[in-house]
Design a protein around this motif. Sequence first.
Motif, short mmCIF file in Angstrom:
data_model
loop_
_atom_site.label_atom_id
_atom_site.label_comp_id
_atom_site.label_asym_id
_atom_site.label_seq_id
_atom_site.Cartn_x
_atom_site.Cartn_y
_atom_site.Cartn_z
N GLN A 88 34.95 37.21 42.49
CA GLN A 88 36.29 37.66 42.11
C GLN A 88 37.24 37.48 43.29
O GLN A 88 36.83 37.30 44.42
CB GLN A 88 36.27 39.15 41.72
N ASP A 89 38.53 37.57 42.97
CA ASP A 89 39.55 37.67 44.00
C ASP A 89 40.44 38.86 43.66
O ASP A 89 40.17 39.60 42.69
CB ASP A 89 40.35 36.38 44.15
N ALA A 90 41.48 39.05 44.44
CA ALA A 90 42.33 40.23 44.25
C ALA A 90 42.95 40.27 42.85
O ALA A 90 42.93 41.30 42.18
CB ALA A 90 43.43 40.24 45.32
N ARG A 91 43.49 39.14 42.40
CA ARG A 91 44.16 39.11 41.10
C ARG A 91 43.18 39.35 39.96
O ARG A 91 43.47 40.12 39.04
CB ARG A 91 44.87 37.76 40.92
N GLU A 92 42.01 38.71 40.02
CA GLU A 92 41.01 38.90 38.97
C GLU A 92 40.55 40.35 38.89
O GLU A 92 40.35 40.89 37.80
CB GLU A 92 39.82 37.98 39.20
N PHE A 93 40.39 40.98 40.05
CA PHE A 93 39.95 42.37 40.06
C PHE A 93 41.03 43.29 39.49
O PHE A 93 40.74 44.23 38.75
CB PHE A 93 39.59 42.79 41.48
N ALA A 94 42.28 42.99 39.81
CA ALA A 94 43.38 43.77 39.25
C ALA A 94 43.45 43.61 37.74
O ALA A 94 43.67 44.58 37.00
CB ALA A 94 44.71 43.35 39.90
N LEU A 95 43.26 42.38 37.25
CA LEU A 95 43.26 42.13 35.81
C LEU A 95 42.09 42.85 35.13
O LEU A 95 42.25 43.44 34.06
CB LEU A 95 43.18 40.63 35.53
N SER A 96 40.93 42.77 35.73
CA SER A 96 39.73 43.37 35.15
C SER A 96 39.84 44.88 35.03
O SER A 96 39.51 45.47 34.00
CB SER A 96 38.50 43.01 35.99
N ASP A 116 37.42 36.02 52.34
CA ASP A 116 37.60 34.60 52.62
C ASP A 116 36.33 33.86 52.21
O ASP A 116 35.23 34.25 52.61
CB ASP A 116 37.88 34.41 54.11
N ARG A 117 36.47 32.78 51.44
CA ARG A 117 35.29 32.03 50.98
C ARG A 117 34.56 31.35 52.12
O ARG A 117 33.41 30.94 51.96
CB ARG A 117 35.71 31.00 49.92
N ARG A 118 35.21 31.21 53.26
CA ARG A 118 34.50 30.67 54.42
C ARG A 118 33.56 31.72 55.02
O ARG A 118 32.60 31.37 55.71
CB ARG A 118 35.50 30.19 55.47
N GLY A 123 32.46 34.71 47.75
CA GLY A 123 33.50 35.72 47.88
C GLY A 123 32.98 37.14 47.97
O GLY A 123 33.72 38.09 47.68
N CYS A 124 31.72 37.31 48.36
CA CYS A 124 31.14 38.66 48.50
C CYS A 124 31.51 39.23 49.87
O CYS A 124 31.53 38.51 50.87
CB CYS A 124 29.61 38.61 48.40
N TRP A 125 31.76 40.52 49.90
CA TRP A 125 31.89 41.19 51.19
C TRP A 125 30.51 41.29 51.82
O TRP A 125 29.52 41.57 51.15
CB TRP A 125 32.49 42.58 51.01
N ASN A 126 30.42 41.06 53.12
CA ASN A 126 29.13 41.07 53.83
C ASN A 126 28.75 42.49 54.23
O ASN A 126 28.58 42.79 55.41
CB ASN A 126 29.20 40.14 55.04
#
Length: 333
Positions: A88-96, A116-118, A123-126
């Motif tokens: 997910q990203d910020a927008r997708e999470f807000a929509l969900s 950051d995908r890098r 896109g998971c938080w570590n």
Amino acid sequence: MPSSKLVSIWQRSARKQVRTLAKAGEQATRQWAKAVAAANAPPPGQGDWLPGMTLGPAGLRAWRLFRPAAARPRQRLPMLVMLHGCGQDAREFALSTGMNRIAAREGFLVLYPEQDRRAHPQGCWNWYDTRSGQALAEAATLVAAIEQAALLYGADRGRLAVAGLSAGASMAALLGVRQPGLFRAVAMHSGVPPGVARSSGTAVRAMLGLGRAGPVPVGPMLLAAEPLPPLLVLHGSADAVVSSRNAAAAAELWAQAAGARLCKPREVRRGQRHAMQVTDYKCGRRTVATLCEVQGLGHAWSGGDARQRFSDPVGPDASRLVWRFVRSQFEAG
């Protein structure tokens, strides 16, 4: 047929083909522009969808902030930090989650940091990588983002809370034990408590609920000296990605840290929504942690938008539950 007439026919045909191709190109361009506009349109909610960027120990992290349209100049609003899950990203999470609609109605800011995908290809938080220090670096970067957004948009520093889904829930819990004085409440949805993993390999075992029974030991490197902020745990009984054993372990960790007692579980059911088994952990009259196990829910935001990934529209509405819990902690003073 004279050659001049052939040339004229060819020219008319060529012009027609050019007009056809131009029209097709214009239609394709309009469709592309429409798709791009839709992909970047602000999530529903009367207010501003504001971009930001923070530099911290883990590097640069982008974020989005929702500010209600009714916010007045210099008004100090509460702020809820929402940490998305993998994929997910910020927008997708807000929509969900639909949290912006609640924020517009109730009058609070919502901060959506973005991984950051890098730093992680999915896109998971570590949250788990304490061995290398990446988890703690990301936690510190998130704190920097929270403080920056609070300063820029006038958040009430005495009314901050953090919530998340899956990897975002695990990171929210890590923030709660690392910076307990910063937050008035923590909410985990389908996550893993801090202290059970130190690397990607041990994270997989932790997600599956393997090799653990009872409260989770949290080392001094993670656990701060201050009392932990109250915790809300939401988890689906049918979660095949993150075992629901983690939900009980998180609540027990908070209870152990505060010396809280376990209260009798109760069932909550409303209409056709999934039933919940709710268990409180209390110190006197103060609720230290609340555990909500949602019957039949998989690895998804309960009550989320059916059009989004990792959302279960059947409910109960996790966003309402999170805000109700957070608001009660704000009001408790």
